[in-house]
Motif scaffolding. Sequence first.
Motif, PDB file in Angstrom:
ATOM      1  N   LYS A   1       0.766  -1.256  -0.140  1.00 26.80           N
ATOM      2  CA  LYS A   1      -0.181   0.094   0.001  1.00 26.80           C
ATOM      3  C   LYS A   1       0.911   1.233  -0.018  1.00 26.80           C
ATOM      4  CE  LYS A   1      -3.914  -2.140   2.443  1.00 26.80           C
ATOM      5  NZ  LYS A   1      -4.845  -2.192   3.548  1.00 26.80           N
ATOM      6  N   SER A   2       1.725   1.226   0.869  1.00 27.65           N
ATOM      7  CA  SER A   2       2.666   2.596   1.009  1.00 27.65           C
ATOM      8  C   SER A   2       3.596   2.478  -0.498  1.00 27.65           C
ATOM      9  CB  SER A   2       3.773   2.446   2.034  1.00 27.65           C
ATOM     10  OG  SER A   2       3.167   2.371   3.462  1.00 27.65           O
ATOM     11  N   MET A   3       4.051   1.293  -0.957  1.00 26.57           N
ATOM     12  CA  MET A   3       4.763   1.349  -2.113  1.00 26.57           C
ATOM     13  C   MET A   3       3.886   2.101  -3.386  1.00 26.57           C
ATOM     14  SD  MET A   3       6.545  -2.275  -1.673  1.00 26.57           S
ATOM     15  CE  MET A   3       6.767  -2.798  -3.253  1.00 26.57           C
ATOM     16  N   TYR A   4       2.542   1.355  -3.531  1.00 20.76           N
ATOM     17  CA  TYR A   4       1.669   1.879  -4.517  1.00 20.76           C
ATOM     18  C   TYR A   4       1.520   3.571  -4.405  1.00 20.76           C
ATOM     19  CZ  TYR A   4      -2.635   3.036  -6.971  1.00 20.76           C
ATOM     20  OH  TYR A   4      -3.480   3.570  -7.867  1.00 20.76           O
ATOM     21  N   ALA A   5       1.340   4.022  -3.102  1.00 17.69           N
ATOM     22  CA  ALA A   5       0.968   5.231  -3.047  1.00 17.69           C
ATOM     23  C   ALA A   5       2.393   6.188  -3.190  1.00 17.69           C
ATOM     24  CB  ALA A   5       0.553   5.620  -1.535  1.00 17.69           C
ATOM     25  N   TRP A   6       3.363   5.604  -2.911  1.00 22.69           N
ATOM     26  CA  TRP A   6       4.478   6.446  -3.211  1.00 22.69           C
ATOM     27  C   TRP A   6       4.787   6.699  -4.601  1.00 22.69           C
ATOM     28  CZ3 TRP A   6       9.210   5.575  -5.624  1.00 22.69           C
ATOM     29  CH2 TRP A   6      10.352   6.451  -5.675  1.00 22.69           C
ATOM     30  N   GLN A   7       4.523   5.355  -5.506  1.00 20.48           N
ATOM     31  CA  GLN A   7       4.735   5.376  -6.950  1.00 20.48           C
ATOM     32  C   GLN A   7       3.840   6.442  -7.743  1.00 20.48           C
ATOM     33  OE1 GLN A   7       3.839   1.266  -7.911  1.00 20.48           O
ATOM     34  NE2 GLN A   7       5.788   0.902  -8.883  1.00 20.48           N
TER      35      GLN A   7
ATOM     36  N   GLU B   1     -18.060  -4.422   1.716  1.00 24.77           N
ATOM     37  CA  GLU B   1     -16.837  -5.382   1.114  1.00 24.77           C
ATOM     38  C   GLU B   1     -16.810  -5.283  -0.188  1.00 24.77           C
ATOM     39  OE1 GLU B   1     -17.990  -9.331   2.618  1.00 24.77           O
ATOM     40  OE2 GLU B   1     -16.411 -10.022   1.893  1.00 24.77           O
ATOM     41  N   GLU B   2     -17.766  -5.365  -0.913  1.00 28.03           N
ATOM     42  CA  GLU B   2     -17.576  -5.163  -2.555  1.00 28.03           C
ATOM     43  C   GLU B   2     -16.783  -3.928  -2.913  1.00 28.03           C
ATOM     44  OE1 GLU B   2     -21.683  -7.225  -3.966  1.00 28.03           O
ATOM     45  OE2 GLU B   2     -21.703  -5.026  -3.573  1.00 28.03           O
ATOM     46  N   ALA B   3     -17.303  -2.964  -2.125  1.00 28.27           N
ATOM     47  CA  ALA B   3     -16.383  -1.737  -2.412  1.00 28.27           C
ATOM     48  C   ALA B   3     -15.038  -1.669  -2.131  1.00 28.27           C
ATOM     49  CB  ALA B   3     -17.179  -0.650  -1.689  1.00 28.27           C
ATOM     50  N   GLU B   4     -14.641  -2.398  -1.213  1.00 26.39           N
ATOM     51  CA  GLU B   4     -13.224  -2.509  -0.470  1.00 26.39           C
ATOM     52  C   GLU B   4     -12.546  -3.412  -1.652  1.00 26.39           C
ATOM     53  OE1 GLU B   4     -12.645  -3.017   3.540  1.00 26.39           O
ATOM     54  OE2 GLU B   4     -10.367  -3.554   3.194  1.00 26.39           O
ATOM     55  N   ASN B   5     -12.995  -4.512  -2.189  1.00 25.04           N
ATOM     56  CA  ASN B   5     -12.525  -5.215  -3.065  1.00 25.04           C
ATOM     57  C   ASN B   5     -12.427  -4.751  -4.333  1.00 25.04           C
ATOM     58  OD1 ASN B   5     -11.956  -7.464  -1.003  1.00 25.04           O
ATOM     59  ND2 ASN B   5     -13.920  -8.148  -1.448  1.00 25.04           N
ATOM     60  N   ASN B   6     -13.236  -3.844  -4.530  1.00 28.44           N
ATOM     61  CA  ASN B   6     -13.112  -3.270  -6.135  1.00 28.44           C
ATOM     62  C   ASN B   6     -12.340  -1.807  -6.398  1.00 28.44           C
ATOM     63  OD1 ASN B   6     -14.444  -5.365  -7.887  1.00 28.44           O
ATOM     64  ND2 ASN B   6     -16.004  -5.349  -6.144  1.00 28.44           N
ATOM     65  N   ALA B   7     -11.966  -1.359  -5.250  1.00 27.11           N
ATOM     66  CA  ALA B   7     -11.544  -0.031  -5.170  1.00 27.11           C
ATOM     67  C   ALA B   7     -10.274  -0.230  -5.930  1.00 27.11           C
ATOM     68  CB  ALA B   7     -10.981   0.484  -3.612  1.00 27.11           C
ATOM     69  N   PRO B   8     -10.049   0.921  -7.013  1.00 24.98           N
ATOM     70  CA  PRO B   8      -8.816   0.742  -7.896  1.00 24.98           C
ATOM     71  C   PRO B   8      -7.794   0.507  -7.044  1.00 24.98           C
ATOM     72  CG  PRO B   8     -10.380   2.413  -8.595  1.00 24.98           C
ATOM     73  CD  PRO B   8     -10.854   1.940  -7.065  1.00 24.98           C
ATOM     74  N   SER B   9      -7.263   1.274  -5.937  1.00 23.67           N
ATOM     75  CA  SER B   9      -6.114   1.371  -5.124  1.00 23.67           C
ATOM     76  C   SER B   9      -5.947   0.126  -4.657  1.00 23.67           C
ATOM     77  CB  SER B   9      -6.360   2.525  -4.081  1.00 23.67           C
ATOM     78  OG  SER B   9      -6.069   3.697  -4.613  1.00 23.67           O
ATOM     79  N   MET B  10      -6.985  -0.585  -4.003  1.00 26.04           N
ATOM     80  CA  MET B  10      -6.959  -1.962  -3.456  1.00 26.04           C
ATOM     81  C   MET B  10      -6.366  -2.747  -4.482  1.00 26.04           C
ATOM     82  SD  MET B  10      -7.176  -2.689  -0.437  1.00 26.04           S
ATOM     83  CE  MET B  10      -6.769  -4.205   0.365  1.00 26.04           C
TER      84      MET B  10
END
Length: 596
Positions: free
Chosen positions: A171-177, A222-231
């Motif tokens: 998560k940190s890596m993605y955000a930094w990228q 739950e669906e929202a969390e699973n389908n959120a682009p960042s996730m």
Amino acid sequence: MNLEVLIQHATIEALKKLYDYDTDTALVQVQNTRKDQIGDFTIVVFPFVRFSKKSPEVTGKEIGNFVTEKVNLIDSFQVVKGFLNFIVKNDYWLKYLRDAFNDNSFGLINQGENCKTIMVEYSSPNTNKPLHLGHIRNNLLGYSISEILKANGHKVIKTNIVNDRGIHICKSMYAWQKWGNGETPESTGIKGDHLVGKYYVEFSNRLKFEIAELMSKGFSEEEAENNAPSMIAARELLVKWEANDPETINLWKTMNEWVYKGFDETYRKLGVDFDKIYYESDTYITGKEEVLRGEKEGVFFRKEDQSVWADLTADGLDQKLLLRSDGTSVYITQDIGTAKMRYNDFDIDKMIYVVGNEQNYHFQILALLLDKLGYSWGKDLFHFSYGMVELPSGKMKSREGTVVDADDLIEEMTDVARKMSQELGKLESLAKDEAEATYRMIALGALKYFILKVDPRKNMLFNPEESIDFNGNTGPFIQYTHARIKSVLRKAEEKQINFTTDFLLPEISQKEKDLLKTITLFPDVVKEAGDNYSPAVIANYCYELVKEYNQFYHDHSILAESDEAKRNFRLVLSSTVAKVAKTGMGLLGIQMPERM
RNA sequence: GCCUCGAUAGCUCAGCUGGAUAGAGCAACUGCCUUCUAAGCAGUAGGUCAUGGGUUCGAAUCCCGUUCGGGGUACCA
């Protein structure tokens, strides 16, 4: 054999001779007499009246006479209600003091036949955020327990398992990228762990936003969390990481290095260290192998979506996921691997995990799984489960930024210590760096004592609005008393007053005797702390001891005492208190200043 | 729902392997520095040990019920 045991045995003998009653040590307990009563050791006679068939007073007198006759260190006794109080001869206490004074490892047990090799895991940070107050409690407990076990004659291997891989760091890596613009600790001047933590928070904020957006379109949470682009992106990174994708691994290494540098600094400031550090990136593969072996042997099973599970319903628990459907490993998979590697690397008699009580269920399951995998030591794992540090607003959560940062807290406390010392006009004669070192010592003394004095199992409250105290039942109070004694001893040296344990028996006051008796409790306290894994026992004892000393100090002159035997005695007494306090606080990882 | 831990002075905590009148600190109020460090010492005030039962010569402590609170019960760690 110590005096309590002598009294105990003599009492058992008395019961046999006087009332023809057979009993053993479990039923005859010798306790320290309450402070407000006359006497040193007490036996409660109520349990014996049933077969003495006499009143508690008479029973007490009969047993008292017998024991006093038998044990020549006892001077006399009194019976108050049903309590038989023995008064011990002063010689006994004075001899004890001489021995304690001359014994450089007073209260500590040497490694003997009961010596065990104990591995203590503590700290166990995730590499996606800096350490906070909750981690401080963990680190202090882990370090202190290790010291206490050593003091009880064991070999201790301090270990740290760094959770350096997994979805959180992705998560940190993605955000930094995505939003980092190439920021580094060097380019920003931000400590590495704090920089990475900043991106973890950014990820969380972004995710929260995306989830809200999806939920407004009719998705469940739950669906929202699973389908959120960042996730989805973070999960993709994790799969790439496990597939050894070079670019991902590179970024991961870089960001972890930033974090380690930051952690090292915090550990150094806290004064904790490790003998062996494990990284989950090295142990999770072993864990995976173990899970797959378990599956092959029919201990675990695979579902249609390819995820691997353990069925613990027979043990009264649920099914537990061991490998995700995408093949990646979870927390418990890693812990299985780590445990196996540790037992391969070291000859361990006992493994202690210092981990918060929110993970009680996890460790219950871990022990079960290791047992099912055929490891006999699995069920012997000991989870040293401690309570959370709560804020007035509730639990600390890194994701929501409601944490008390470890580095900030240490700095703030140091500022308070500095300000306070300067206001009191202390340490003016010291060189600047020496004074700074003392401020740091006092600040950490306050922080560590504040945390370690409370029962580890209980949740504790920290109110950032009120700074941690430096007066009263605090670390600095104990440190102060030590500095005070050291000051007296320095003055004694200047005046060329030499003292030895050869003093002829002086008369001792009640306060002196109380203080001396408190010293004699130390070895039992160390043992109790070891048996119960409780630094709090040590902390509370140290407070008790120095409080007693300050009363003595207030009422008696030491250097100005004209009677040489008394002066000698008081110097030995003072010096021993300083030594015991220093040893005790050392078990908490708290240093004692020579002056403050 | 189920599992688990907890509840002691206004606040933070001791005491919990059953024993005498439940202790500290903080906050409030009073005294004590020409004498070894006042980050100290002494004192005043503050309690239905959540609650109801039980066991016991004796319960803050052990057992059961109730209320309230924390944590867990994730393809987070």
